[in-house]
Design an enzyme around this catalytic site. Structure first.
Site, PDB file in Angstrom:
ATOM      1  N   ASN A 119     -18.420 -51.982  -6.355  1.00  0.00           N
ATOM      2  CA  ASN A 119     -19.238 -51.282  -5.359  1.00  0.00           C
ATOM      3  C   ASN A 119     -20.135 -50.235  -5.997  1.00  0.00           C
ATOM      4  O   ASN A 119     -19.789 -49.591  -6.971  1.00  0.00           O
ATOM      5  CB  ASN A 119     -18.348 -50.644  -4.281  1.00  0.00           C
ATOM      6  CG  ASN A 119     -18.035 -49.187  -4.571  1.00  0.00           C
ATOM      7  OD1 ASN A 119     -18.798 -48.286  -4.221  1.00  0.00           O
ATOM      8  ND2 ASN A 119     -16.912 -48.949  -5.237  1.00  0.00           N
ATOM      9  N   PHE A 165     -22.030 -42.966  -1.928  1.00  0.00           N
ATOM     10  CA  PHE A 165     -21.684 -41.929  -0.938  1.00  0.00           C
ATOM     11  C   PHE A 165     -22.534 -42.036   0.335  1.00  0.00           C
ATOM     12  O   PHE A 165     -23.090 -41.041   0.811  1.00  0.00           O
ATOM     13  CB  PHE A 165     -21.847 -40.510  -1.510  1.00  0.00           C
ATOM     14  CG  PHE A 165     -20.948 -40.159  -2.659  1.00  0.00           C
ATOM     15  CD1 PHE A 165     -19.862 -40.948  -3.005  1.00  0.00           C
ATOM     16  CD2 PHE A 165     -21.190 -38.998  -3.406  1.00  0.00           C
ATOM     17  CE1 PHE A 165     -19.033 -40.597  -4.058  1.00  0.00           C
ATOM     18  CE2 PHE A 165     -20.370 -38.642  -4.463  1.00  0.00           C
ATOM     19  CZ  PHE A 165     -19.296 -39.448  -4.793  1.00  0.00           C
ATOM     20  N   SER A 198     -17.233 -40.673  -9.296  1.00  0.00           N
ATOM     21  CA  SER A 198     -17.883 -41.912  -8.846  1.00  0.00           C
ATOM     22  C   SER A 198     -18.981 -42.280  -9.839  1.00  0.00           C
ATOM     23  O   SER A 198     -19.732 -41.414 -10.289  1.00  0.00           O
ATOM     24  CB  SER A 198     -18.496 -41.712  -7.460  1.00  0.00           C
ATOM     25  OG  SER A 198     -19.432 -42.735  -7.223  1.00  0.00           O
ATOM     26  N   ASN A 234     -21.554 -43.955  -9.035  1.00  0.00           N
ATOM     27  CA  ASN A 234     -22.717 -44.377  -8.254  1.00  0.00           C
ATOM     28  C   ASN A 234     -23.668 -43.273  -7.818  1.00  0.00           C
ATOM     29  O   ASN A 234     -24.604 -43.516  -7.082  1.00  0.00           O
ATOM     30  CB  ASN A 234     -22.246 -45.159  -7.018  1.00  0.00           C
ATOM     31  CG  ASN A 234     -21.402 -46.354  -7.432  1.00  0.00           C
ATOM     32  OD1 ASN A 234     -21.750 -47.058  -8.371  1.00  0.00           O
ATOM     33  ND2 ASN A 234     -20.268 -46.550  -6.765  1.00  0.00           N
ATOM     34  N   THR A 235     -23.398 -42.049  -8.253  1.00  0.00           N
ATOM     35  CA  THR A 235     -24.336 -40.949  -8.031  1.00  0.00           C
ATOM     36  C   THR A 235     -24.787 -40.497  -9.415  1.00  0.00           C
ATOM     37  O   THR A 235     -23.951 -40.053 -10.217  1.00  0.00           O
ATOM     38  CB  THR A 235     -23.656 -39.778  -7.270  1.00  0.00           C
ATOM     39  OG1 THR A 235     -23.269 -40.245  -5.975  1.00  0.00           O
ATOM     40  CG2 THR A 235     -24.585 -38.582  -7.123  1.00  0.00           C
ATOM     41  N   LYS A 287     -10.177 -35.730  -8.657  1.00  0.00           N
ATOM     42  CA  LYS A 287     -10.077 -37.180  -8.879  1.00  0.00           C
ATOM     43  C   LYS A 287     -10.900 -37.549 -10.105  1.00  0.00           C
ATOM     44  O   LYS A 287     -12.071 -37.186 -10.198  1.00  0.00           O
ATOM     45  CB  LYS A 287     -10.600 -37.930  -7.642  1.00  0.00           C
ATOM     46  CG  LYS A 287     -10.487 -39.455  -7.777  1.00  0.00           C
ATOM     47  CD  LYS A 287     -10.713 -40.132  -6.436  1.00  0.00           C
ATOM     48  CE  LYS A 287     -10.637 -41.648  -6.556  1.00  0.00           C
ATOM     49  NZ  LYS A 287     -10.833 -42.327  -5.269  1.00  0.00           N
ATOM     50  N   ASN A 326     -10.545 -43.333 -10.234  1.00  0.00           N
ATOM     51  CA  ASN A 326     -11.647 -43.948  -9.498  1.00  0.00           C
ATOM     52  C   ASN A 326     -11.941 -45.331 -10.104  1.00  0.00           C
ATOM     53  O   ASN A 326     -11.153 -45.836 -10.902  1.00  0.00           O
ATOM     54  CB  ASN A 326     -12.880 -43.026  -9.589  1.00  0.00           C
ATOM     55  CG  ASN A 326     -13.732 -43.088  -8.329  1.00  0.00           C
ATOM     56  OD1 ASN A 326     -14.011 -44.177  -7.829  1.00  0.00           O
ATOM     57  ND2 ASN A 326     -14.130 -41.951  -7.808  1.00  0.00           N
TER      58      ASN A 326
HETATM   59  C1  FMN Z   1     -16.233 -50.059  -1.550  1.00  0.00           C
HETATM   60  C2  FMN Z   1     -15.553 -48.885  -2.207  1.00  0.00           C
HETATM   61  C3  FMN Z   1     -16.014 -47.594  -1.928  1.00  0.00           C
HETATM   62  C4  FMN Z   1     -15.406 -46.499  -2.537  1.00  0.00           C
HETATM   63  N1  FMN Z   1     -15.853 -45.250  -2.230  1.00  0.00           N
HETATM   64  C5  FMN Z   1     -15.228 -44.180  -2.761  1.00  0.00           C
HETATM   65  C6  FMN Z   1     -15.628 -42.863  -2.407  1.00  0.00           C
HETATM   66  O1  FMN Z   1     -16.520 -42.663  -1.585  1.00  0.00           O
HETATM   67  N2  FMN Z   1     -14.990 -41.826  -3.008  1.00  0.00           N
HETATM   68  C7  FMN Z   1     -13.971 -41.990  -3.902  1.00  0.00           C
HETATM   69  O2  FMN Z   1     -13.407 -41.014  -4.404  1.00  0.00           O
HETATM   70  N3  FMN Z   1     -13.553 -43.239  -4.247  1.00  0.00           N
HETATM   71  C8  FMN Z   1     -14.154 -44.311  -3.694  1.00  0.00           C
HETATM   72  N4  FMN Z   1     -13.717 -45.572  -4.027  1.00  0.00           N
HETATM   73  C9  FMN Z   1     -12.642 -45.721  -5.036  1.00  0.00           C
HETATM   74  C10 FMN Z   1     -11.267 -45.882  -4.405  1.00  0.00           C
HETATM   75  O3  FMN Z   1     -10.882 -44.759  -3.655  1.00  0.00           O
HETATM   76  C11 FMN Z   1     -10.203 -46.128  -5.511  1.00  0.00           C
HETATM   77  O4  FMN Z   1     -10.145 -45.008  -6.357  1.00  0.00           O
HETATM   78  C12 FMN Z   1     -10.530 -47.358  -6.339  1.00  0.00           C
HETATM   79  O5  FMN Z   1     -11.055 -48.385  -5.532  1.00  0.00           O
HETATM   80  C13 FMN Z   1      -9.298 -47.907  -7.064  1.00  0.00           C
HETATM   81  O6  FMN Z   1      -8.296 -48.305  -6.155  1.00  0.00           O
HETATM   82  P1  FMN Z   1      -8.071 -49.850  -5.740  1.00  0.00           P
HETATM   83  O7  FMN Z   1      -7.974 -50.624  -7.014  1.00  0.00           O
HETATM   84  O8  FMN Z   1      -6.817 -49.841  -4.927  1.00  0.00           O
HETATM   85  O9  FMN Z   1      -9.265 -50.240  -4.938  1.00  0.00           O
HETATM   86  C14 FMN Z   1     -14.322 -46.688  -3.444  1.00  0.00           C
HETATM   87  C15 FMN Z   1     -13.866 -47.995  -3.696  1.00  0.00           C
HETATM   88  C16 FMN Z   1     -14.458 -49.087  -3.088  1.00  0.00           C
HETATM   89  C17 FMN Z   1     -13.937 -50.463  -3.390  1.00  0.00           C
END
Ligand code: FMN
Length: 352
Positions: free
Chosen positions: A117, A121, A182, A184-185, A215, A244
């Protein structure tokens, strides 16, 4: 009963973001009439004494939380409780609303049970989200407020965004999460440095008594992750969330060229960073493990390595909502089999 595999085959025909909107539509329904969902709540929300612990002055009925990014606008807090989550992290919230990056910005790697992804934000902004949370706060299950800077805020002024968010949410939610991890910013991960962390925690801790967690990203050496998180804890951080998403695109066969990977391919990397941090910080702060967790075995491994809580995002998409109930039920069995009376005895068992 309809099986998730059937729903999934339909959902996965849709674009990932469209599927997400559909899921959100359904998960918002309990805000209108919760009683209709009581049977699901009863069967899915596991609140056994053996899983219950008190952290940050709140009761966590089970240790499985929803990772940030799924409920960016705090519209699904009740829905997530009904799915069985013991806590929910909303956001990332930025001070002003922003649209996020151009689409497409979410991709599935189905063979690899992995998401990619580059959302950036997208959210409705602090004012609207705080109003929504205030309407119902406090919830039975604790909620974390994950905060980040707006894309248009220059790096030099980033601290003002975090401070303004803490002020807006100071009476809401059960813990804050500083998101500087993140991918993505643009420039956000550059804030993972000593000067920023020091100033941020000094200023933030003067504003609120609520716990503030950091985080971190998985894309640094374990040594750097330890140094950074140690510093954050010295400066007042009440916990660490690791990790993350990763920008190591070598982990999938056909990566898109933007965004971060989550899910199965992140499992090992996320655990390595978590382990390194736990060796140093277990017992000194609250540790939350996230990244690739998709089974009770994996959750238990993270708990024994030092995680008081764990979070899930991608596995919910690939395995469906029964997974949360199933993990909690199996965790109870695993704890009992090892002779533990409560989860707190198992946390960090591998560290002792
Ligand atoms: C579509 C998507 C959007 C995410 N957006 C955020 C976010 O806005 N802020 C954040 O701290 N982590 C974000 N994450 C990261 C998740 O909170 C998590 O740290 C990461 O996906 C690893 O966990 P997982 O393997 O269980 O998905 C996002 C993950 C995905 C897949």
């Amino acid at each position: 009963m309809i099986k998730y595999e059937q729903i999934k085959s339909l959902l996965f025909k849709l674009k990932p973001e469209t599927a997400h909107h559909l899921a959100e539509f359904v998960l918002r329904l309990p805000n209108k009439s919760q009683f209709l969902f009581n049977p699901f709540l009863k069967s899915h929300f596991i609140a056994d004494d053996i899983l219950t612990q008190e952290i940050f002055g709140r009761k966590f009925y089970n240790p499985i939380g929803l990772g940030a990014g799924f409920d960016k606008n705090a519209t699904m807090i009740r829905g997530m409780q009904i799915l069985g989550f013991g806590f929910t992290e909303i956001g990332t919230v930025t001070p002003k609303s922003q649209p996020g990056n151009p689409k497409p910005r979410m991709f599935r790697h189905v063979k690899e049970n992995t998401l990619q992804n580059a959302m950036g934000f997208n959210n409705r902004g602090a004012f609207e989200i705080a109003r929504r949370v205030k309407w119902r706060y406090p919830f039975t299950t604790p909620i974390g407020i994950n905060i980040g800077k707006n894309k248009i805020t220059p790096e030099k002024e980033a601290i003002n965004d975090y401070i303004s968010l803490i002020k807006t949410f100071k009476d809401l939610g059960d813990y804050f999460v500083i998101n500087i991890s993140s991918p993505n910013t643009p420039g956000l991960r550059d804030l993972q440095n000593e000067e920023f962390i020091t100033k941020l925690f000094e200023d933030a801790k003067a504003l609120t008594k609520k716990p503030i967690l950091l985080k971190i990203a998985p894309d640094m050496t374990p040594e750097d992750a330890v140094a950074l998180t140690k510093l954050a804890v010295e400066k007042g951080a009440d916990g660490i969330i690791a990790t993350n998403t990763t920008i190591d695109y070598s982990l999938v066969e056909n990566p898109a060229d933007i965004g971060g990977l989550s899910g199965a391919v992140l499992k090992q990397k996320s655990f390595e960073i978590f382990e390194a941090i736990a060796k140093e910080l277990f017992g000194k702060t609250i540790l939350i493990s996230v990244g690739g967790i998709d089974s009770a075995q994996e959750a238990y491994k993270r708990i024994k390595a030092g995680a008081s809580l764990i979070q899930i995002y991608s596995a919910l998409v690939f395995h469906g909502p029964d997974l949360i109930r199933d993990i909690n039920k199996e965790l109870i069995q695993l704890l009992k089999a090892d002779g533990y009376a409560n989860i707190t005895e198992a946390i960090g068992a591998d560290r002792k």
